[in-house]
Design an enzyme around this catalytic site. Sequence first.
Site, PDB file in Angstrom:
ATOM      1  N   MET A   1       5.321  -5.195 -16.589  1.00  0.00           N
ATOM      2  CA  MET A   1       4.871  -4.695 -16.983  1.00  0.00           C
ATOM      3  C   MET A   1       3.179  -5.811 -17.730  1.00  0.00           C
ATOM      4  O   MET A   1       2.415  -6.748 -17.183  1.00  0.00           O
ATOM      5  CB  MET A   1       3.438  -3.272 -17.947  1.00  0.00           C
ATOM      6  CG  MET A   1       2.389  -3.400 -17.449  1.00  0.00           C
ATOM      7  SD  MET A   1       2.424  -2.166 -17.910  1.00  0.00           S
ATOM      8  CE  MET A   1       2.683  -0.922 -16.881  1.00  0.00           C
TER       9      MET A   1
ATOM     10  N   LYS B   1     -16.838 -13.583  -1.372  1.00  0.00           N
ATOM     11  CA  LYS B   1     -16.837 -12.222  -1.771  1.00  0.00           C
ATOM     12  C   LYS B   1     -15.367 -12.167  -1.978  1.00  0.00           C
ATOM     13  O   LYS B   1     -14.377 -12.989  -2.601  1.00  0.00           O
ATOM     14  CB  LYS B   1     -16.336 -11.119  -0.204  1.00  0.00           C
ATOM     15  CG  LYS B   1     -14.639 -12.142   0.716  1.00  0.00           C
ATOM     16  CD  LYS B   1     -14.397 -11.726   2.515  1.00  0.00           C
ATOM     17  CE  LYS B   1     -13.495 -12.063   3.103  1.00  0.00           C
ATOM     18  NZ  LYS B   1     -12.749 -11.734   3.961  1.00  0.00           N
TER      19      LYS B   1
ATOM     20  N   TYR C   1      14.569  -5.420 -17.347  1.00  0.00           N
ATOM     21  CA  TYR C   1      15.068  -3.544 -16.445  1.00  0.00           C
ATOM     22  C   TYR C   1      15.732  -3.656 -15.268  1.00  0.00           C
ATOM     23  O   TYR C   1      15.854  -4.390 -14.508  1.00  0.00           O
ATOM     24  CB  TYR C   1      13.521  -3.230 -16.214  1.00  0.00           C
ATOM     25  CG  TYR C   1      12.792  -2.785 -17.228  1.00  0.00           C
ATOM     26  CD1 TYR C   1      13.042  -1.826 -18.184  1.00  0.00           C
ATOM     27  CD2 TYR C   1      10.990  -3.636 -17.434  1.00  0.00           C
ATOM     28  CE1 TYR C   1      11.920  -1.043 -19.043  1.00  0.00           C
ATOM     29  CE2 TYR C   1      10.656  -3.414 -18.804  1.00  0.00           C
ATOM     30  CZ  TYR C   1      10.635  -1.775 -18.825  1.00  0.00           C
ATOM     31  OH  TYR C   1       9.690  -1.469 -20.093  1.00  0.00           O
TER      32      TYR C   1
ATOM     33  N   ARG D   1     -10.020  -6.148  15.183  1.00  0.00           N
ATOM     34  CA  ARG D   1     -10.708  -5.805  14.207  1.00  0.00           C
ATOM     35  C   ARG D   1     -12.286  -5.513  14.870  1.00  0.00           C
ATOM     36  O   ARG D   1     -12.590  -4.217  14.982  1.00  0.00           O
ATOM     37  CB  ARG D   1     -10.606  -6.779  13.112  1.00  0.00           C
ATOM     38  CG  ARG D   1     -10.223  -6.078  11.511  1.00  0.00           C
ATOM     39  CD  ARG D   1      -9.362  -6.693  11.106  1.00  0.00           C
ATOM     40  NE  ARG D   1     -10.627  -8.391  10.424  1.00  0.00           N
ATOM     41  CZ  ARG D   1     -11.220  -8.870   9.236  1.00  0.00           C
ATOM     42  NH1 ARG D   1      -9.640  -9.128   8.848  1.00  0.00           N
ATOM     43  NH2 ARG D   1     -11.334  -9.924   9.211  1.00  0.00           N
TER      44      ARG D   1
END
Length: 356
Positions: free
Chosen positions: A300, A34, A252, A130
């Site tokens: 990033m 999955k 940063y 669940r």
Amino acid sequence: MSRPLTATIDLAALRYNYLLAKRLHGGRVLAIVKANAYGHGALRCARALEDIADGFGVAAIEEAIQLREAGIKKPILLLEGWFDASELADIARHDLWSALHSSAQIADIEAASLAAPLTIWAKIDSGMHRLGMAPGEFRAAHARLLATGKVGKVLAMTHFARADELDCPATAEQVAAFRAAIDGLPVETSLSNSGGILGWPAAHGDWGRAGIMLYGGNGVDRQLPDWPRPVMQFDSAIIAVRELAAGEPIGYGARFVTERATRMAVVACGYADGYPRVVPSGTPVLVQGQRCPIIGRVSMDMLVVDITALPQADVGSPVRLWGEGLPAGEIATAAGTIDYELFCNVKRARFVEIGS
């Protein structure tokens, strides 16, 4: 030249891990693919395993149909079952197995017109709270499913909440609740996820479900004698080197300030590629096989590493972000998460297959 960020998928290691799961569990084992095989590529992983796997597990029907249309013929289980009764026709048409997690879903089967009988994995909530029916509901649900005339086989399954914690009694309690729910019924069983396969022999039923251990991830909270091999090697390279004096900020927010003269390297990988932004300074990478600490915030597209102790490292030197020699679980722990999330988040990398 392309950006030097690669995710190398070792299919020989994947096959080793599946066979390890089979050996430890005994009986049959589903290979769980999955979520795009936990970020490793569902099609490539299913194709690499199809000749040895007893079947596959996916979350939902669209993932199963993708495998069927690619030629995967082994059994495929929908671990979350169906989300709408209209999917039952496609489940039968594509010869899929499906989980069922509530007595109310039996009415969907009773009302359906199906081309072939279903194989249902009825989920018992033994303590995860669940999905799943209460243990006391299972006996009546089992009888009702068989009475529909549209179900060829019913299996009983459950899912463990804390199988990765080997000193926790919760798994043994869940096993006991599950066994009591099916007592006396002639049903095949599936209890063990990766943690159950690796660490709880008493929880091994007829079918195991190997997920994170297929990919070399942390299935339990300690190292065991038999351990899966890492399948993904997440690698990049140094793209710039700077010499900074003591007292200079990096990155940063200037959260890191050099305490001494520092030789720093910029590596082509950041949080947009799936590397966790939240790791603290000191989190390791491997530069030319040697551990070096990240310094400053992950950006990033880039992160910065202290290579003062590696004077031979320079632009182009290889950098391992996780994989052989640096478990993804170590990076995940530094980020306050789990290796599952790291694998699933990898993107913008060039994927390369080896060991096929």
